[in-house]
Design a protein around this motif. Structure first.
Motif, mmCIF file in Angstrom:
data_model
loop_
_atom_site.group_PDB
_atom_site.id
_atom_site.type_symbol
_atom_site.label_atom_id
_atom_site.label_comp_id
_atom_site.label_asym_id
_atom_site.label_seq_id
_atom_site.Cartn_x
_atom_site.Cartn_y
_atom_site.Cartn_z
ATOM 1 N N GLY A 193 7.813 -1.721 -3.077
ATOM 2 C CA GLY A 193 8.219 -0.378 -2.475
ATOM 3 C C GLY A 193 7.300 0.715 -2.308
ATOM 4 O O GLY A 193 7.333 1.194 -1.171
ATOM 5 N N VAL A 194 6.486 0.844 -3.353
ATOM 6 C CA VAL A 194 5.662 1.806 -3.199
ATOM 7 C C VAL A 194 4.704 1.427 -2.265
ATOM 8 O O VAL A 194 3.895 2.270 -1.470
ATOM 9 C CB VAL A 194 4.857 2.099 -4.574
ATOM 10 C CG1 VAL A 194 3.542 3.058 -4.562
ATOM 11 C CG2 VAL A 194 6.108 2.754 -5.510
ATOM 12 N N GLY A 195 3.973 0.223 -2.501
ATOM 13 C CA GLY A 195 3.124 -0.325 -1.160
ATOM 14 C C GLY A 195 3.518 -0.045 0.200
ATOM 15 O O GLY A 195 2.899 0.273 0.959
ATOM 16 N N PHE A 196 4.928 -0.639 0.267
ATOM 17 C CA PHE A 196 5.520 -0.308 1.705
ATOM 18 C C PHE A 196 5.283 0.984 2.228
ATOM 19 O O PHE A 196 4.981 1.531 3.265
ATOM 20 C CB PHE A 196 6.863 -0.905 1.841
ATOM 21 C CG PHE A 196 7.349 -1.075 3.229
ATOM 22 C CD1 PHE A 196 7.223 -1.983 3.980
ATOM 23 C CD2 PHE A 196 8.280 0.115 3.674
ATOM 24 C CE1 PHE A 196 7.722 -2.109 5.191
ATOM 25 C CE2 PHE A 196 8.697 0.126 4.753
ATOM 26 C CZ PHE A 196 8.559 -0.931 5.946
ATOM 27 N N VAL A 197 5.827 1.750 1.323
ATOM 28 C CA VAL A 197 5.812 3.339 1.726
ATOM 29 C C VAL A 197 4.643 3.948 1.945
ATOM 30 O O VAL A 197 4.263 4.576 2.788
ATOM 31 C CB VAL A 197 6.584 4.211 0.436
ATOM 32 C CG1 VAL A 197 6.334 5.614 1.010
ATOM 33 C CG2 VAL A 197 7.929 3.861 0.467
ATOM 34 N N GLY A 198 3.343 3.547 0.992
ATOM 35 C CA GLY A 198 2.295 3.869 1.327
ATOM 36 C C GLY A 198 1.627 3.339 2.482
ATOM 37 O O GLY A 198 1.058 4.187 3.379
#
Length: 163
Positions: A68-73
């Motif tokens: 999730g964090v990687g996708f948003v980043g």
């Protein structure tokens, strides 16, 4: 006759967009794998882990957070959040690989699943290495100056805010 080949800069931008899309798909896949691990853990995994169901929670949390964090980043082009996201994703995938690796030789489907998990792990390693290359300034030696520089930079095509 006019030459229709793309200018090298345009070609590079196309490849960068393609790599960005591939990275976003990889992060989304890691996230979905984490959701699947948390809410639909295969019975073979439950049987294998018996008294260690906390491992499923840890493993799925690592995948959900990392993906999730990687996708948003990657979507926002704020690459700094991707560094911990790749590490979380890698360890979540590693747990997945260790747990499912035991079943890799029981069927073709399990072997394919284990191979795909290994590929996902390699994609996360590749992205982490790429971030390490582009995120460090060889002239900045202390942690404080590296963090200040990292917070000032974003990936290409992100509008810069005037201060």
């Amino acid at each position: 006759m006019m030459d229709r080949r793309p200018v090298p800069d345009e070609r590079r931008q196309r490849f960068e967009r393609l790599i960005r899309i591939i990275d976003m798909v990889a992060y989304a896949t890691v996230f979905v794998g984490g959701v699947y691990a948390m809410f639909a853990t295969p019975s073979t995994v439950v049987d294998e882990l018996r008294g260690s169901m906390w491992l499923v929670l840890l493993w799925s949390a690592l995948l959900i957070l990392g993906g999730g964090v990687g996708f948003v980043g990657r979507a926002s082009r704020f690459w700094m959040v991707e560094v911990p996201a790749t590490v979380l994703s890698f360890f979540g995938i590693l747990i997945y690989f260790v747990v499912l690796g035991r079943f890799a030789f029981t069927s073709v489907t399990a072997a394919v699943a284990a191979a795909l998990i290994l590929v996902a792990m390699c994609v996360m390693i590749r992205r982490w290495a790429e971030l390490q290359i582009f995120a460090t300034d060889p002239d900045s030696h202390d942690f404080r100056s590296r963090m200040a520089e990292a917070l000032r930079r974003r990936t290409q095509n992100f509008p810069r805010r005037e201060q």
